[in-house]
Design a protein around this motif. Sequence first.
Motif, PDB file in Angstrom:
ATOM      1  N   ARG A  73      37.948  36.530  49.468  1.00 60.65           N
ATOM      2  CA  ARG A  73      38.557  37.301  48.563  1.00 60.65           C
ATOM      3  C   ARG A  73      38.959  38.628  49.140  1.00 60.65           C
ATOM      4  O   ARG A  73      39.932  39.098  48.943  1.00 60.65           O
ATOM      5  CB  ARG A  73      37.709  37.419  47.350  1.00 60.65           C
ATOM      6  CG  ARG A  73      36.822  35.911  46.727  1.00 60.65           C
ATOM      7  CD  ARG A  73      36.330  36.408  45.331  1.00 60.65           C
ATOM      8  NE  ARG A  73      35.802  34.356  44.774  1.00 60.65           N
ATOM      9  CZ  ARG A  73      35.550  34.975  43.860  1.00 60.65           C
ATOM     10  NH1 ARG A  73      34.599  35.162  43.494  1.00 60.65           N
ATOM     11  NH2 ARG A  73      35.113  33.193  43.576  1.00 60.65           N
ATOM     12  N   GLU A  74      37.948  39.386  49.349  1.00 58.89           N
ATOM     13  CA  GLU A  74      38.446  40.870  49.958  1.00 58.89           C
ATOM     14  C   GLU A  74      39.719  40.768  50.943  1.00 58.89           C
ATOM     15  O   GLU A  74      40.100  40.080  51.690  1.00 58.89           O
ATOM     16  CB  GLU A  74      37.141  41.664  50.906  1.00 58.89           C
ATOM     17  CG  GLU A  74      36.857  41.771  49.541  1.00 58.89           C
ATOM     18  CD  GLU A  74      34.774  42.474  50.933  1.00 58.89           C
ATOM     19  OE1 GLU A  74      35.286  43.216  51.543  1.00 58.89           O
ATOM     20  OE2 GLU A  74      33.455  42.758  50.151  1.00 58.89           O
TER      21      GLU A  74
ATOM     22  N   PHE B 236      35.442  31.896  48.290  1.00 56.36           N
ATOM     23  CA  PHE B 236      34.017  33.150  48.119  1.00 56.36           C
ATOM     24  C   PHE B 236      33.836  33.886  48.561  1.00 56.36           C
ATOM     25  O   PHE B 236      34.309  34.222  50.026  1.00 56.36           O
ATOM     26  CB  PHE B 236      33.437  31.936  48.202  1.00 56.36           C
ATOM     27  CG  PHE B 236      33.779  30.724  46.632  1.00 56.36           C
ATOM     28  CD1 PHE B 236      32.702  30.405  45.436  1.00 56.36           C
ATOM     29  CD2 PHE B 236      34.539  29.809  47.048  1.00 56.36           C
ATOM     30  CE1 PHE B 236      33.264  29.978  44.794  1.00 56.36           C
ATOM     31  CE2 PHE B 236      35.237  28.574  46.336  1.00 56.36           C
ATOM     32  CZ  PHE B 236      33.976  28.873  45.248  1.00 56.36           C
ATOM     33  N   ALA B 237      33.265  35.164  47.394  1.00 53.07           N
ATOM     34  CA  ALA B 237      32.351  36.087  47.882  1.00 53.07           C
ATOM     35  C   ALA B 237      32.849  36.781  49.228  1.00 53.07           C
ATOM     36  O   ALA B 237      34.421  37.104  48.767  1.00 53.07           O
ATOM     37  CB  ALA B 237      31.331  35.541  48.849  1.00 53.07           C
ATOM     38  N   THR B 238      32.537  37.472  50.369  1.00 55.10           N
ATOM     39  CA  THR B 238      33.664  38.492  50.412  1.00 55.10           C
ATOM     40  C   THR B 238      35.183  37.941  51.427  1.00 55.10           C
ATOM     41  O   THR B 238      35.840  38.710  52.041  1.00 55.10           O
ATOM     42  CB  THR B 238      32.055  38.776  52.162  1.00 55.10           C
ATOM     43  OG1 THR B 238      32.564  37.511  52.838  1.00 55.10           O
ATOM     44  CG2 THR B 238      31.564  39.858  51.255  1.00 55.10           C
TER      45      THR B 238
ATOM     46  N   GLU C  86      41.070  35.299  45.171  1.00 57.29           N
ATOM     47  CA  GLU C  86      40.116  34.405  44.279  1.00 57.29           C
ATOM     48  C   GLU C  86      41.028  32.475  44.545  1.00 57.29           C
ATOM     49  O   GLU C  86      40.666  31.817  44.867  1.00 57.29           O
ATOM     50  CB  GLU C  86      39.827  34.979  43.020  1.00 57.29           C
ATOM     51  CG  GLU C  86      39.329  36.571  43.141  1.00 57.29           C
ATOM     52  CD  GLU C  86      39.412  36.722  41.513  1.00 57.29           C
ATOM     53  OE1 GLU C  86      38.704  37.712  41.602  1.00 57.29           O
ATOM     54  OE2 GLU C  86      39.073  36.143  40.573  1.00 57.29           O
TER      55      GLU C  86
END
Lengths: 350, 74
Positions: free
Chosen positions: B12-13, B8-10, B17
Amino acid sequence: MDKLPQPPLANVAERYSRQVRFPAIGAAGQARISASRVAVIGCGALGSAAVDLLARAGVGEIVIVDRDFVEISNLQRQVLFDEADAAAQIPKAVAAANAVGRINSQVKAQPLIADATSSNIEEILTGAQVVIDGTDNFETRYLINDACVKLGLPWVYGGVIGASGMAMAILPGETPCLRCIYPEGQAAGVLATCETAGVIGAIVSLVAAVQWAEAVKILIGDHQHLGRGLATFDLWTNDYLLATGFPRLADCPCCAQHRFDYLEARHTSQTTTLCGRNAVQVSPGHPLRLDLAELGRRLASAGAVSISPYLVRLGVDGHEITVFADGRAIVKGTADLGTARSLYARYVGV
Amino acid sequence: MHLTVKLFATYREGRFEIADLEHPDGSTVGSLLDALAIPRAELGFVLVQGRHVELDTPLAANTTVSIFPKVGGG
């Protein structure tokens, strides 16, 4: 030009009629909402969205605490503010209170241009029935958590980044507190900010809506329908998950041992990087009331100075230093704490 | 063992996902975080099947693990 007919503002029953017809609120719930006082700590994106909803719902009094001023980059997601606020760089607490006055003149908005610190947080929260988290940093959230647990005051955590967000009501003594969820304090410079990761307005609206709903359930005494977990959302990938199973930690320093590390520090950090900005806030760490006109005159020899009733702004050395009456300064043009401290010492004085 | 992992959120970078992964039998939540190079300093919490777990919790096969950073913007 003829004046437009004025709406019947005094007709409270009509004003809140749709909300009252919602059975879970009803006339009794509306009466409790109208008699209540809510403190919103931080009035950026989440805070302004929450204040908007609270004002429309007819909360009797809203205490709005924010340390910053409105900028053009806020308008994409900070729903209470407009271009005129940004152009005049109005303090957010004042701009929000002005907006509340336009939305619902029956609501008493109490703006406070200040940083919530260990020195003032208990006084700020006195008399509130619930607190809404509109902050952009964990240091202040831990401080709110300490104060609310100490005072036995419910509060509603909210956080956003990118298209993600989360929210949870915290009832001291009943549900896990913030330090039960996140036991370790947050080191500076680690978490992504709105500047590095971005944020969309829609997740702000969603999280603030959850915060509002949880706060109103608390105000009207409907604890039965409070979320029993941490509500998490991602609007881009459509992940909506209620995270459950968080225990109240038996050794939680805050809600179990009543050791209030953030509250009893008696001073928050002197410098704080600001979410979404290449900027640092420098705080004097003690109560202060500056003569802004005098400060403006003193700084005029150093660079370009502008003065408003709320602040003095100095452009110097490629930086912009905005000083508020309580002695805080926002130093733009650097994310380096040492540079900001140095500029503060050089121009504002310590 | 087979796991479905959601970030989730950062987090994923530079990662993903959602992914179906193989992870050694008998391993813990913490070992999965290590395998994914999830920095502990940003860690918010980990859920298995939607419920909070500690890092030393053994993982069970064919479960969904959701990993969240602290979300601090506002």
